[in-house]
Design a protein around this motif. Sequence first.
Motif, PDB file in Angstrom:
ATOM      1  N   LEU A 131      66.236 -22.442  26.378  1.00  0.00           N
ATOM      2  CA  LEU A 131      64.787 -21.930  26.608  1.00  0.00           C
ATOM      3  C   LEU A 131      63.806 -22.004  25.431  1.00  0.00           C
ATOM      4  N   LEU A 132      64.334 -21.911  24.142  1.00  0.00           N
ATOM      5  CA  LEU A 132      63.557 -22.037  22.960  1.00  0.00           C
ATOM      6  C   LEU A 132      63.294 -23.344  22.738  1.00  0.00           C
ATOM      7  N   GLU A 133      64.352 -24.229  22.870  1.00  0.00           N
ATOM      8  CA  GLU A 133      64.281 -25.502  22.241  1.00  0.00           C
ATOM      9  C   GLU A 133      62.996 -26.413  23.325  1.00  0.00           C
ATOM     10  N   GLU A 134      63.364 -25.897  24.658  1.00  0.00           N
ATOM     11  CA  GLU A 134      62.299 -26.474  25.577  1.00  0.00           C
ATOM     12  C   GLU A 134      61.044 -25.913  25.714  1.00  0.00           C
ATOM     13  N   GLY A 135      60.851 -24.759  25.002  1.00  0.00           N
ATOM     14  CA  GLY A 135      59.589 -23.933  25.116  1.00  0.00           C
ATOM     15  C   GLY A 135      58.932 -23.899  23.625  1.00  0.00           C
ATOM     16  N   SER A 136      59.000 -23.013  23.105  1.00  0.00           N
ATOM     17  CA  SER A 136      58.231 -22.946  21.905  1.00  0.00           C
ATOM     18  C   SER A 136      58.790 -24.146  20.652  1.00  0.00           C
ATOM     19  N   MET A 174      70.155 -13.509  17.838  1.00  0.00           N
ATOM     20  CA  MET A 174      68.721 -13.771  17.299  1.00  0.00           C
ATOM     21  C   MET A 174      68.045 -14.593  18.232  1.00  0.00           C
ATOM     22  N   MET A 175      68.635 -15.513  18.931  1.00  0.00           N
ATOM     23  CA  MET A 175      67.744 -16.450  19.715  1.00  0.00           C
ATOM     24  C   MET A 175      67.261 -15.725  20.843  1.00  0.00           C
ATOM     25  N   VAL A 176      68.205 -14.846  21.431  1.00  0.00           N
ATOM     26  CA  VAL A 176      67.646 -13.804  22.498  1.00  0.00           C
ATOM     27  C   VAL A 176      66.483 -12.967  22.105  1.00  0.00           C
TER      28      VAL A 176
END
Length: 296
Positions: A131-136, A174-176
Amino acid sequence: VLQERRLECVLAAGPRWQRSPRQPASRTPRRVRTHLIQRLGWLRQSVHVFAMIDAWFYDIPPITRTYMTLCFATTSACALDLVSPLSLYFNARAICMKFQLWRLATTFLFFGPFGLDFLFHMFFLVRYARLLEEGSFRMRSADFLYMLLLGATLMLCIAPFINIQFLGSSLTFMMVYIWARRNDSVRMSFLGLFQFTAPYLPWVLLAFSVLLGNSPVVDVIGIGVGHIYYFLEDIYPLMPASGRQRILKTPRVLEVLCNLAFNHGHGRGFEYRFVPDDAGGEPRELGGGVGDEEEE
């Protein structure tokens, strides 16, 4: 004449106990054909399943895919007794005195033996890293890798003062935390019991872990390191004293390496930033939100 021919056939066939069971010649090819069709159907289903797994695997962003693969390979090596978990955990004395530098990396790659707990950790790792790599961090793999390296470095600095062997769960937490803070409008539910917004997700997971009897130290480390990154990257550049300058600038060498490895530019087509809202002066999110959809 018919009786003589029948007798000749019986004599040619031999005694009854030596004869093979009666089996019409016309049925043999049909049975073989049915067997081949069943085998081909099984093979076709296997190829379809492997194709689905292959498509799912390569649909994962590169940094998340690489991290997941390394975790799975490390756990497989331990399951096959190729590597002992005792040579993987974080040990400051072994690192400094015996120069076992690989422990700095393997402490983030081992999540325990194969089982339900391993699947649970892999689910959270792949889900929120993706979700992070595809999002922000879309089209900004170098920034995402730099975030992971910064978080891992801070955790390695904290680990000697805390009795903790493996830091992969802290890095996942941390990623969550970072995803939850950057998607504050997403509504979620916990086991269908109650609903909350995304910023409360780390604290809900922390409370649930404590109720299960686990130590909160691992989760608290992930929350603390995630908050440090979130403040320096998203909050501090908005403060007047910062002059709108970013502190956590990705080194050029990481950008070059990611461009060579993944064949895309660094942040040219997508950018994540916070700008003041015209109405209330609060920061709002641009170019990285998952949306206002509800999740479980």
